[in-house]
Design an enzyme around this catalytic site. Structure first.
Site, short mmCIF file in Angstrom:
data_model
loop_
_atom_site.label_atom_id
_atom_site.label_comp_id
_atom_site.label_asym_id
_atom_site.label_seq_id
_atom_site.Cartn_x
_atom_site.Cartn_y
_atom_site.Cartn_z
N ARG A 15 0.84 -1.20 0.00
CA ARG A 15 0.00 0.00 0.00
C ARG A 15 0.88 1.25 0.00
O ARG A 15 2.09 1.17 0.17
CB ARG A 15 -0.92 0.00 1.23
CG ARG A 15 -2.00 -1.05 1.17
CD ARG A 15 -2.78 -1.17 2.47
NE ARG A 15 -1.95 -1.69 3.54
CZ ARG A 15 -2.34 -1.82 4.81
NH1 ARG A 15 -3.55 -1.42 5.16
NH2 ARG A 15 -1.54 -2.33 5.71
N LYS A 75 2.12 1.96 7.21
CA LYS A 75 2.58 1.20 8.38
C LYS A 75 3.41 2.07 9.31
O LYS A 75 3.92 3.13 8.93
CB LYS A 75 3.44 0.00 7.93
CG LYS A 75 2.69 -1.03 7.13
CD LYS A 75 1.43 -1.51 7.82
CE LYS A 75 1.66 -2.72 8.70
NZ LYS A 75 0.36 -3.25 9.18
N TYR A 94 -0.55 4.54 10.59
CA TYR A 94 -0.81 3.55 11.63
C TYR A 94 0.43 3.43 12.51
O TYR A 94 1.56 3.36 11.99
CB TYR A 94 -1.10 2.16 11.02
CG TYR A 94 -2.43 2.02 10.34
CD1 TYR A 94 -3.62 2.16 11.05
CD2 TYR A 94 -2.51 1.70 8.99
CE1 TYR A 94 -4.85 2.01 10.42
CE2 TYR A 94 -3.74 1.55 8.35
CZ TYR A 94 -4.90 1.70 9.08
OH TYR A 94 -6.12 1.55 8.46
N HIS A 96 0.20 1.67 16.20
CA HIS A 96 0.06 0.50 17.09
C HIS A 96 1.20 0.46 18.11
O HIS A 96 2.00 -0.48 18.16
CB HIS A 96 0.00 -0.81 16.27
CG HIS A 96 -1.19 -0.88 15.36
ND1 HIS A 96 -2.47 -1.08 15.83
CD2 HIS A 96 -1.30 -0.75 14.02
CE1 HIS A 96 -3.32 -1.07 14.81
NE2 HIS A 96 -2.63 -0.87 13.71
N GLU A 118 -5.08 4.51 13.94
CA GLU A 118 -5.96 3.55 14.63
C GLU A 118 -6.65 4.11 15.86
O GLU A 118 -7.57 3.47 16.38
CB GLU A 118 -5.18 2.27 15.00
CG GLU A 118 -4.16 2.41 16.13
CD GLU A 118 -2.79 2.90 15.65
OE1 GLU A 118 -2.66 3.27 14.48
OE2 GLU A 118 -1.87 2.93 16.47
N ASP A 270 -5.18 -11.19 13.92
CA ASP A 270 -4.30 -10.08 14.34
C ASP A 270 -4.48 -9.76 15.82
O ASP A 270 -3.68 -9.02 16.40
CB ASP A 270 -4.51 -8.84 13.46
CG ASP A 270 -5.92 -8.28 13.56
OD1 ASP A 270 -6.84 -9.01 13.96
OD2 ASP A 270 -6.09 -7.08 13.25
N1 NAD Z 1 -6.63 -10.27 9.51
C1 NAD Z 1 -6.75 -9.04 9.03
O1 NAD Z 1 -6.13 -8.67 8.04
C2 NAD Z 1 -7.71 -8.07 9.68
C3 NAD Z 1 -8.08 -6.89 9.02
C4 NAD Z 1 -9.03 -6.04 9.64
C5 NAD Z 1 -9.53 -6.40 10.90
N2 NAD Z 1 -9.12 -7.55 11.51
C6 NAD Z 1 -9.63 -7.98 12.81
O2 NAD Z 1 -10.97 -8.47 12.68
C7 NAD Z 1 -11.59 -8.44 13.97
C8 NAD Z 1 -12.98 -7.83 13.87
O3 NAD Z 1 -12.85 -6.45 13.54
P1 NAD Z 1 -14.12 -5.51 13.37
O4 NAD Z 1 -13.63 -4.24 12.79
O5 NAD Z 1 -15.21 -6.23 12.68
O6 NAD Z 1 -14.55 -5.29 14.88
P2 NAD Z 1 -16.01 -4.78 15.39
O7 NAD Z 1 -15.78 -4.21 16.75
O8 NAD Z 1 -16.66 -3.95 14.35
O9 NAD Z 1 -16.86 -6.12 15.51
C9 NAD Z 1 -16.57 -7.14 16.43
C10 NAD Z 1 -17.88 -7.82 16.81
O10 NAD Z 1 -17.57 -8.99 17.58
C11 NAD Z 1 -18.65 -9.15 18.48
N3 NAD Z 1 -18.27 -10.12 19.51
C12 NAD Z 1 -17.44 -9.98 20.59
N4 NAD Z 1 -17.36 -11.13 21.27
C13 NAD Z 1 -18.13 -12.04 20.61
C14 NAD Z 1 -18.46 -13.41 20.81
N5 NAD Z 1 -17.97 -14.10 21.84
N6 NAD Z 1 -19.29 -13.99 19.91
C15 NAD Z 1 -19.79 -13.33 18.87
N7 NAD Z 1 -19.53 -12.03 18.63
C16 NAD Z 1 -18.71 -11.40 19.48
C17 NAD Z 1 -18.93 -7.74 18.96
O11 NAD Z 1 -20.21 -7.64 19.56
C18 NAD Z 1 -18.82 -6.96 17.65
O12 NAD Z 1 -20.07 -6.82 17.00
C19 NAD Z 1 -10.62 -7.66 14.87
O13 NAD Z 1 -9.84 -8.56 15.62
C20 NAD Z 1 -9.75 -6.92 13.88
O14 NAD Z 1 -8.48 -6.59 14.43
C21 NAD Z 1 -8.22 -8.37 10.92
#
Ligand code: NAD
Length: 372
Positions: A15, A75, A94, A96, A118, A270
């Site tokens: 990016r 980053k 970002y 972190h 973030e 992550d």
């Molecule tokens: N791997 C990647 O490249 C990447 C990229 C972007 C985000 N992420 C990760 O994805 C994850 C989700 O991000 P987001 O932006 O959607 O967060 P978000 O806060 O919008 O949504 C998270 C949801 O999880 C729910 N939740 C919490 N505990 C729960 C459980 N036990 N059962 C069911 N639901 C539950 C919450 O109520 C919430 O609605 C985060 O860990 C974020 O860091 C990873």
């Protein structure tokens, strides 16, 4: 203001902090934009597109850092970049910092002012500069999951949408936030039978109101998860408990209750991952198998679609970038408490409470700094 954008140097990062369109908007407001040569190539933006936008191309990152009043990146600055930051310079990217004491100490020592994407907030309590990457990862999850479901990749050999006379894949999405909602939309769009689990009733109500005919929703309990995964072709992990490691929602023992060749896509990797058997993988080697169940656990999913991710991030950062360039960081932060929430470091002082707590460092309130 002189706005500088170096080429990203973190491995596998394609990016770039500014698109040609963002450069054009800044130039139109009288700012000077300095781009390191080939900074946009990984996202499909060549030097000519920046020159056409009115930016100036320079040969090295050193020139960008030496010339610019504000550095815009993606980053966190790497050690070699941190050495080039100077007192009074503004860094917008970002960061972190909480798990990264080395970076924190270097930023404090540099004397720069650092605003972290973030931690910028919005009026709904969301994180507007994280949301675009969650949107990308969410929409990508069924795409990579469906590829993993193919027989040659170790999957069950099930087509997401089925065909007339053959039922669709069953997809369970755990977590109905930004990632989960976008994942469910795309999986349903591919024709799969989709159920979203969440622990928040307001969120489930919202999902039902808006997507009631498109996918199902269910309250998330250990029992509901255990029952649903037995019949699932794909489970997408998309939970987040802010500030905490992801809860483990599927144990290793439960894998034996799933269908052989079923797929787990752990987007929450992550934050440590929400399946016991998840371990972070890379785009070069994204999938592995445990007890007959395929796992996809890439920690930086948006990198796979760098062009879309760059443009989505640029759309979200641009209003803040223009405010910072137009007003200067102090006035921009005085005028916008959500941008002020992004202030992590200023002139050798740490200004973000959670980072101070995580690293055992003193924190000065950002309000005290902008009102000084
Ligand atoms: N791997 C990647 O490249 C990447 C990229 C972007 C985000 N992420 C990760 O994805 C994850 C989700 O991000 P987001 O932006 O959607 O967060 P978000 O806060 O919008 O949504 C998270 C949801 O999880 C729910 N939740 C919490 N505990 C729960 C459980 N036990 N059962 C069911 N639901 C539950 C919450 O109520 C919430 O609605 C985060 O860990 C974020 O860091 C990873």
């Amino acid at each position: 203001m002189k706005i500088g954008c170096p080429k990203e140097i973190k491995p596998q990062e394609f990016r770039v902090g500014m698109t040609p369109n963002a450069a054009q908007e800044a130039v139109a407001r009288g700012h000077e934009v300095i781009i390191e040569t080939n900074a946009g190539m990984g996202s499909g933006f060549d030097n000519d597109s920046y020159v056409a936008a009115g930016a100036r191309i320079v040969d090295t990152a050193e020139e960008v850092f030496a010339t610019a009043d504000m550095i815009v990146k993606v980053k966190e600055p790497q050690a070699v970049e941190r050495k080039m930051l100077r007192e009074g310079q503004l860094l917008f990217t970002y960061l972190h910092l909480a798990p990264d004491p080395d970076q924190t100490h270097d930023l404090l020592a540099s004397g720069c002012t650092a605003i972290a994407y973030e931690t910028v907030t919005d009026r709904n309590g969301g994180l507007p500069l994280l949301a675009p990457m969650s949107e990308v990862a969410g929409r990508l999850a069924p795409q990579v999951g469906s590829w993993t479901l193919q027989k040659a990749n170790g999957g069950r050999g099930v087509l997401m949408g089925g065909v007339p006379g053959v039922g669709p894949a069953k997809v369970i999405v755990i977590g109905g936030g930004v990632v989960g909602t976008h994942a469910a939309k795309i999986a349903a769009g591919m024709g799969a039978d989709v159920t979203v689990l969440d622990r928040s009733l307001p969120r489930l109500r919202y999902l039902d109101d808006v997507f009631g005919g498109t996918f199902k929703s269910q309250y998330s309990t250990a029992g509901a998860t255990a029952e649903l995964i037995q019949d699932a072709d794909m489970v997408i992990g998309a939970v987040l408990i802010p500030g905490a490691a992801a809860p483990k929602l599927i144990s290793r023992a439960q894998l034996s209750t799933m269908k052989p060749g079923a797929v787990l896509v752990d987007v929450a990797i992550d934050q440590g991952g929400c399946f016991e058997t998840s371990k972070a993988t890379t785009h070069a080697d994204p999938i592995y198998e445990v007890d007959g169940v395929m796992h996809y656990c890439v920690a930086n999913m948006p990198g796979a679609v760098a062009r879309t991710s760059t443009i989505a991030l640029g759309n979200a950062t641009m209003p803040f970038l223009l405010a910072l360039a137009g007003k200067g960081w102090k006035k921009a932060c005085q005028d916008d408490p959500h941008l002020l929430a992004g202030l992590n470091v200023h002139a050798g002082q740490l200004t973000y409470e959670a980072v101070g707590t995580a690293l055992g460092l003193d924190v000065v309130s950002p309000e005290a700094i902008v009102n000084a």
